[in-house]
Write an enzyme that holds these catalytic residues in place. Structure first.
Site, PDB file in Angstrom:
ATOM      1  CG  HIS A   1      -4.723   0.882   3.624  1.00 16.04           C
ATOM      2  ND1 HIS A   1      -3.933   0.199   2.730  1.00 16.04           N
ATOM      3  CD2 HIS A   1      -5.707   1.451   2.880  1.00 16.04           C
ATOM      4  CE1 HIS A   1      -4.420   0.343   1.506  1.00 16.04           C
ATOM      5  NE2 HIS A   1      -5.496   1.104   1.579  1.00 16.04           N
TER       6      HIS A   1
ATOM      7  CG  ASP B   1      -6.522   2.762  -1.267  1.00 14.31           C
ATOM      8  OD1 ASP B   1      -5.381   2.460  -1.672  1.00 14.31           O
ATOM      9  OD2 ASP B   1      -7.065   2.215  -0.295  1.00 14.31           O
TER      10      ASP B   1
ATOM     11  CB  CYS C   1      -0.976  -0.007   1.174  1.00 16.08           C
ATOM     12  SG  CYS C   1      -0.222   0.016   2.819  1.00 16.08           S
TER      13      CYS C   1
END
Length: 637
Positions: A255, A278, A196
């Site tokens: 995250h 994202d 991530c």
């Protein structure tokens, strides 16, 4: 009759314009201007000059201001700054990971434009794609999908398997430039591997290069709700060990995503500004692996029906957690926690190396009436969008159980009154800082808050976790029998040797210790857990002498093997935009136990101003010992 004007030469004044548009580090001989700001060009005519009053020239340039930030410090940080920090670790131990965004480095602008041309949108309909490139909402979704490679030849392959033999362990990267240049040099073949923070860092580089204000956000205890009911289901066995989740709902230890600043003319007024994007491939959006842009304000207000993917973003910061006990082939609901998900939402501060907490941008104070009201609003909007599913009962609000210590939960079968639940508390306490290579020493503190004797049996275990919340098998277990007099506290000492945990560690260096206590002749169970992130000593970087553009500069890098055993295959990487033309790789080989070493690198800075050096040391035993040093480079002596 006077002869008309004929243009002989156009001077775009690239060097002059680029300085004023803060793009001179990209190029001085190509015109690169930012929207919403004036620029100059000079026209030269054949045969005769321009005559005011007689000649009329119409010049049209449409740029708009849909990504304009009115704060100069914010523009400097979120568009111009080419380095920063990405926050990792856990909510109790937040560490900054230095990163070289390098959006002004050689060829990066061309690679970013190539990325747009490789998108599925351009491949299917080039004319429409190009016509829409003035929309930051559109372009951000295109870039988001192209950072991962799930649907196309995007920049990065994701890998959470702990097996990286055919690529680079995500923890080793220290910058975006090497990744983007490798993607370009291999004919746009996805680079192996990213997780991530790497996806978010690459997206930050591309978006800043394209002139869209962007920052990197870390959310600790981040929810991944796969079925869209705003509930993260967690499963435990009778020892307190967390089990693999069949539904793939997880709470990521942390995250990382992006926020991009833009107007949202496609939404009701008031929802422009920072938008969540994202690029980590988790769920699809309109058939592609991308997420956003979702208005941060819409997330805070629970307006989960607004585009794009606002419901999923809401669940990452404000889902509830449901704990289930698995025994005898059955699952029993034991506790609902409204506070676990979404903590210490972090980004780098403006023109500072400090951490900025932006949690209040995403949600109201946990447990407040306003926060619960927003949660119920979001839930009702989700219900309105779909038929009633099997989780109808889960959506009813329940009173949270009082928490104490390190994420404890009272597990009760059947439900007990709150006054019963808090009669005994358990809490973990570390006795030493959790340093890699050393034994982990801690105590379990048991406190009897009642006026009765309590006999407890406590099962303890330890297991490694991946940062996405996935558990690995336990490698340590213990059982304690504790008798407590009324209002008495006792401790149970524990020790996990390095020799026992070292072979079970993931790259994330996360260990979850847990204890499940049960009282004799009582249905009450008490669960407590603690996440430990093992720390390495950092790399030290010294700049030897003054840093001046086009003058030789010596940089000393000091590092050590923190372990009491030999490590092999050691490689040191060093980079820094404006300081090194490319990433430096130094083969170190073998380091003896506890051995300290240093090397000196020579470079010639080629850009002035504030710069940062990033370094990483990897071996066969560890992958991400990092360090950084800020350097100011003067233009002249």
């Amino acid at each position: 009759m006077e002869q008309g004007l004929e243009v002989a030469l156009t001077d775009l004044q690239s060097s002059w314009n680029n300085v004023r548009h803060h793009t001179e580090e990209i190029s001085s001989d190509r015109l690169l201007v930012r929207r919403g700001q004036a620029f100059n060009i000079t026209l030269y005519f054949r045969k005769r000059g321009f005559q005011p009053g007689l000649d009329n020239i119409i010049f049209v340039a449409e740029t708009g201001d849909s990504v304009y930030l009115d704060s100069e410090p914010q523009r400097q940080e979120y568009v111009v700054n080419d380095y920063g920090f990405i926050y990792q670790g856990n909510k109790n131990w937040i560490r900054p990971c230095p990163w070289n965004y390098g959006q002004f480095e050689e060829n990066i602008i061309d690679i970013c434009l190539e990325l747009l041309d490789k998108s599925l949108n351009f491949q299917i309909d080039p004319a429409t794609d190009c016509a829409l490139r003035g929309s930051p909402v559109y372009i951000s979704r295109v870039v988001c999908a192209m950072i991962n490679s799930n649907d196309d030849n995007g920049v990065l392959n994701g890998n959470w398997s702990e097996s990286y033999l055919d690529g680079i362990n995500p923890a080793e990267w220290t910058g975006s430039v090497a990744i983007l240049k490798q993607w370009h040099a291999t004919g746009c073949q996805p680079v192996r591997y990213g997780q991530c923070w790497v996806f978010a860092a690459i997206m930050c580089t591309v978006m800043r290069c394209l002139g869209i204000p962007t920052r990197v956000i870390t959310n600790f205890d981040s929810g991944h709700d796969t079925d869209g009911n705003l509930i993260i289901d967690e499963y435990y066995d009778s020892t307190g060990r967390i089990l693999e989740n069949k539904k793939k709902d997880t709470v990521w230890n942390f995250h990382v995503w992006n926020e991009c600043w833009m107007a949202r003319k496609d939404l009701p007024p008031g929802y422009g500004g920072w938008q969540v994007l994202d690029a980590t491939p988790q769920e699809t959006s309109n058939g592609l692996y991308c997420c956003g842009p979702a208005s941060v304000r819409a997330i805070k207000e629970g307006e989960v029906d607004l585009n794009y993917d606002t419901a999923f973003a809401f669940s990452m910061v404000n889902a509830d957690c449901m704990s289930w006990l698995v025994y005898g082939g059955k699952e029993q609901k034991i506790h609902r926690d409204t506070n676990t998900v979404g903590n210490f939402i972090s980004t780098k501060s403006i023109q500072s190396d400090e951490r900025d907490d932006v949690t209040e941008n995403y949600k109201y104070i946990e447990g407040s009436p306003q926060e619960r009201l927003v949660f119920m609003r979001a839930l009702q909007k989700l219900k309105a969008r779909r038929s009633e599913g099997p989780h109808k009962a889960d959506s009813q609000h329940s009173t949270p159980v009082p928490l104490n210590g390190d994420s404890p939960r009272s597990l009760h079968m059947p439900s007990l009154r709150p006054s019963d639940i808090v009669q005994v508390s358990l809490k973990f306490q570390l006795l030493d800082p959790p340093n890699m290579g050393q034994d982990i020493r801690f105590v379990l503190l048991a406190l009897n808050m009642s006026l009765q004797f309590k006999d407890l049996k406590v099962n303890l275990s330890a297991q490694s976790l991946l940062h996405d919340g996935s558990p690995l098998p336990p490698f340590w277990q213990d059982t304690a029998f504790i008798t407590l007099s009324p209002e008495e506290a006792k401790t149970h000492s524990c020790r996990i040797p390095y020799s026992q945990y070292s072979q079970y560690l993931s790259t994330d260096k996360l260990i979850r210790i847990s204890a499940l206590g049960e009282e004799k002749n009582s249905p009450e169970k008490i669960l407590v857990d603690k996440i430990i992130t093992l720390a390495y000593p950092g790399i030290m970087i010294n700049v030897l002498g003054a840093a001046i553009v086009n003058q030789p500069l010596s940089i000393q890098v000091l590092f050590s093997n923190p372990l009491s055993e030999h490590v092999a295959d050691c490689v040191l990487t060093v980079e820094g935009s404006g300081l090194f033309k490319k990433q430096q790789r130094v083969l170190i080989g073998i380091l003896k136990p506890q051995h300290r070493a240093s090397i000196t690198l020579e470079t010639v800075p080629f850009k002035s101003g504030q710069r940062q050096i990033q370094a990483n040391l990897r071996s066969n035993k560890f992958k991400d010992i990092k360090g950084y040093r800020n350097v100011y480079v003067d233009l002249r002596l």
